[in-house]
Scaffold this active site. Structure first.
Site, PDB file in Angstrom:
ATOM      1  N   HIS A  70      -4.716 -20.874  11.269  1.00  0.00           N
ATOM      2  CA  HIS A  70      -6.057 -21.348  10.923  1.00  0.00           C
ATOM      3  C   HIS A  70      -6.894 -20.254  10.253  1.00  0.00           C
ATOM      4  CE1 HIS A  70     -10.071 -23.016  11.094  1.00  0.00           C
ATOM      5  NE2 HIS A  70     -10.440 -21.889  11.678  1.00  0.00           N
ATOM      6  N   CYS A 116     -12.493 -28.129   8.622  1.00  0.00           N
ATOM      7  CA  CYS A 116     -11.288 -27.491   8.089  1.00  0.00           C
ATOM      8  C   CYS A 116     -10.169 -28.510   7.912  1.00  0.00           C
ATOM      9  CB  CYS A 116     -10.854 -26.373   9.039  1.00  0.00           C
ATOM     10  SG  CYS A 116      -9.402 -25.481   8.474  1.00  0.00           S
ATOM     11  N   CYS A 119      -6.208 -27.624  12.444  1.00  0.00           N
ATOM     12  CA  CYS A 119      -7.414 -28.422  12.712  1.00  0.00           C
ATOM     13  C   CYS A 119      -7.149 -29.919  12.588  1.00  0.00           C
ATOM     14  CB  CYS A 119      -8.540 -27.977  11.786  1.00  0.00           C
ATOM     15  SG  CYS A 119      -9.135 -26.322  12.237  1.00  0.00           S
ATOM     16  N   PHE A 137      -3.327   5.632   3.848  1.00  0.00           N
ATOM     17  CA  PHE A 137      -4.269   5.344   4.926  1.00  0.00           C
ATOM     18  C   PHE A 137      -3.604   5.470   6.303  1.00  0.00           C
ATOM     19  CE2 PHE A 137      -6.425   2.290   7.768  1.00  0.00           C
ATOM     20  CZ  PHE A 137      -7.686   2.852   7.771  1.00  0.00           C
ATOM     21  N   CYS A 154      -6.965 -27.675   7.585  1.00  0.00           N
ATOM     22  CA  CYS A 154      -5.670 -27.017   7.818  1.00  0.00           C
ATOM     23  C   CYS A 154      -4.827 -27.794   8.824  1.00  0.00           C
ATOM     24  CB  CYS A 154      -5.853 -25.560   8.258  1.00  0.00           C
ATOM     25  SG  CYS A 154      -6.068 -25.294  10.029  1.00  0.00           S
ATOM     26  N   ASP A 202       0.870  -1.177   0.000  1.00  0.00           N
ATOM     27  CA  ASP A 202       0.000   0.000   0.000  1.00  0.00           C
ATOM     28  C   ASP A 202       0.907   1.227   0.000  1.00  0.00           C
ATOM     29  OD1 ASP A 202       0.971   0.310   2.487  1.00  0.00           O
ATOM     30  OD2 ASP A 202      -0.894  -0.033   3.542  1.00  0.00           O
ATOM     31  N   ASP A 256      -7.754  -7.355   1.119  1.00  0.00           N
ATOM     32  CA  ASP A 256      -6.731  -7.591   2.144  1.00  0.00           C
ATOM     33  C   ASP A 256      -7.323  -7.187   3.479  1.00  0.00           C
ATOM     34  OD1 ASP A 256      -6.314  -4.511   1.673  1.00  0.00           O
ATOM     35  OD2 ASP A 256      -5.223  -4.983   3.518  1.00  0.00           O
ATOM     36  N   GLY A 295     -10.871   3.844   1.369  1.00  0.00           N
ATOM     37  CA  GLY A 295     -11.746   4.607   2.266  1.00  0.00           C
ATOM     38  C   GLY A 295     -13.073   3.942   2.572  1.00  0.00           C
TER      39      GLY A 295
END
Lengths: 368, 368
Positions: free
Chosen positions: A334, A303, A308, A96, A305, A92, A265, A215
């Site tokens: 996770h 899940c 998990c 911001f 992953c 970025d 994101d 924004g």
């Protein structure tokens, strides 16, 4: 370098399936980008992220500029090399953060004077300086330096921010030379549809390879966000990627996709993880709660992953209570995996022409 | 279940190479056991430890008894299952912790009254209770509940602690029934050679499958520790493993091996890692120091670990300065790997009959 192809448009929504090719590889869109604010997705290694199938992360120009500095990262061979991440990075612009994190001193047409949130030191960022920093970082996508008006703000404040954002976008473009880095414009305009329209048209005139919607998700009602997204979808060229900045929750991601967004994101998966909260198919759970003390089931039954497959809620709750860092690491893993898999499921649903039924089922099952 | 074979005795020192078979696999000795105080080796997963080749870790009965409690861990199927560690675990008895961590209330022949260091709650541990806890945890090696006199202390204090430790060891043995768990006795006696002798003889009479040397590395001069180790080496049966508790630094490990020690544990590699310090071949370095800000070499040039293969000192220093958890994780990983590799090198040196020259080289190169 950027190539973007829309592979398929959903028949009953603005959702779309795409392929985005950048210097460090090809990404299927819609995509969620985990945030590596300070050159690390908090608690995780690049290998953890490769294992989940993450193809692009975001990192923050504001933070890296302040610490360790763009020159140091350039000396390391750029951000990829510095942090040992071999896939794509979007940076970025710091726009911001100078408005939200630092002690803002003064905005002029030339740039922004602010004090560092770390040590109070004085800084001055201009579009030219930000381009210099982002090119030193060597990310695959750089963002233009923009002015992000706060929510709520007056129409005039929002208008001025839009005008300045356009002027700065032109200066960014004029000072951007790296061919292996794509530069995106950022649409501002707060919750005012005609300002969003003006900002979009201004930036389209400058012809960027991709456009971000900035924004939003800063406190406005969800309906305003959805309205702006629907409007932006109508305005933006179909053949360019659209990136909704700083969003978001699982429900925001699916709502954004429905309205034509390709990229997202958000710090939430890692931030929630460090605070002991986990995503599950049916909504968030606070793993530190006593209810999970002797719950030996995984965080999310469905899940696949690493976490998990290997650890129980009871164990992770114990780690949280015992203030063990491993708790942060496991829940961050996770949660990032969860959002990445959500995007995979969304892409599959678009591909199989059943996005709307996927959307309906998700909204029914997921409590938020 | 325990089987121990001395494979080779070094010709010019008391160092020895062994194979220790426990319920969860065979371990080459001398071995360093990373410490997983609260059912996790801080910041690391079992997979990280498998990747390094770690075969046995230590966990703390005192901590697990207080939080999350032995019954919960038993309900999870034991400590291996609770923390997802499929290799061997040694649990200490809490003896050292009730004297060092908790607010001690009263020691009687029956047991120890103390207040939890977490919430001040009152507790009473006896040898019988500790056996119950360790058997519920289901570790592969359990330690007897012992009284660890402080350093310095008077001869009489040390004598009383030895006498009580023997009585408690008998009660532990009488209350230990799990056949898949080996119970080790702990030799006390502070820095008094004749008390160490008495303690060793008392425990040898009780015939344990392994013996620990407790109450060392608690502030006494190194020479005292070495003297006690040399004495213990002469007294202990050759065919039983010897474990030096809570030790230590790289130099302590090599000095211990030289004096016939087979097993070690210490929190240092992870604790130093969390404080920004790393082991290298030539001594410890404080990675957070400004000197490393633009040092793009690995933590230790000669190290083959995941961290040294992938990250620079400059990057890890940045993570430390930015207070990123990943710094703790990377340095903990490296430091545990470093000690494990040191033990591998020591074993190879014994095997190849060049331990003393390895010792000399190490002492020359490693600054401490």
């Amino acid at each position: 370098m950027l190539q973007f192809n829309v592979i398929k448009n959903d028949s009953s929504s603005a959702a779309r399936l795409g392929k985005l090719t950048l210097t460090h590889g090809t990404i299927d869109t819609p995509v969620f980008m985990p945030v590596g604010t300070q050159a690390t997705v908090k608690t995780l290694t690049p290998d953890d992220l490769y294992q989940m199938g993450i193809k692009i992360i975001l990192s923050n120009t504001y933070h890296l500029y302040l610490r360790p500095g763009a020159d140091l990262i350039s000396k390391a061979g750029g951000l990829h090399s510095f942090m040992n991440w071999q896939r794509n990075i979007l940076t970025d612009s710091g726009g911001f953060q100078v408005f939200s994190l630092s002690k803002l001193r003064k905005i002029t047409d030339q740039g922004v004077y602010f004090n560092s949130h770390i040590d109070g030191s004085k800084h001055f960022l201009t579009p030219e300086k930000v381009m210099d920093i982002e090119q030193k970082l060597g990310s695959d996508i750089a963002m233009c330096f923009d002015e992000c008006a706060p929510y709520p703000c007056s129409y005039d404040e929002a208008l001025n921010a839009v005008k300045r954002t356009t002027k700065w976008a032109r200066r960014c473009k004029d000072n951007h030379t790296r061919e292996d880095q794509a530069l995106f414009g950022i649409i501002q305009g707060n919750v005012f549809p005609d300002l969003r329209r003006k900002s979009a048209m201004d930036l389209i005139d400058l012809d960027f390879p991709g456009y971000a919607i900035g924004g939003l998700s800063v406190g406005e009602p969800k309906e305003d966000m959805y309205k702006i997204l629907e409007l932006t979808h109508m305005l933006l060229p179909e053949d360019k990627p659209r990136y909704l900045m700083g969003v978001g929750t699982p429900e925001d991601l699916i709502e954004g996709v429905k309205r034509g967004v390709d990229m997202f994101d958000c710090v939430l998966p890692t931030r929630l993880g460090r605070h002991g909260t986990a995503y599950t198919k049916t909504g968030k759970i606070t793993v530190r709660n006593a209810a999970f003390a002797d719950d030996f089931s995984p965080v999310d039954e469905e899940c696949g992953c690493y976490v998990c497959q290997n650890y129980s809620r009871a164990y992770i709750r114990h780690l949280i209570k015992a203030e063990e860092i491993l708790a942060h690491r496991l829940l961050s893993y996770h949660n990032v995996y969860f959002l990445n898999r959500l995007m995979e499921n969304i892409r599959t649903a678009i591909e199989e022409d059943r996005f709307c039924s996927y959307y309906d089922t998700f909204m029914q099952e997921y409590k938020f």
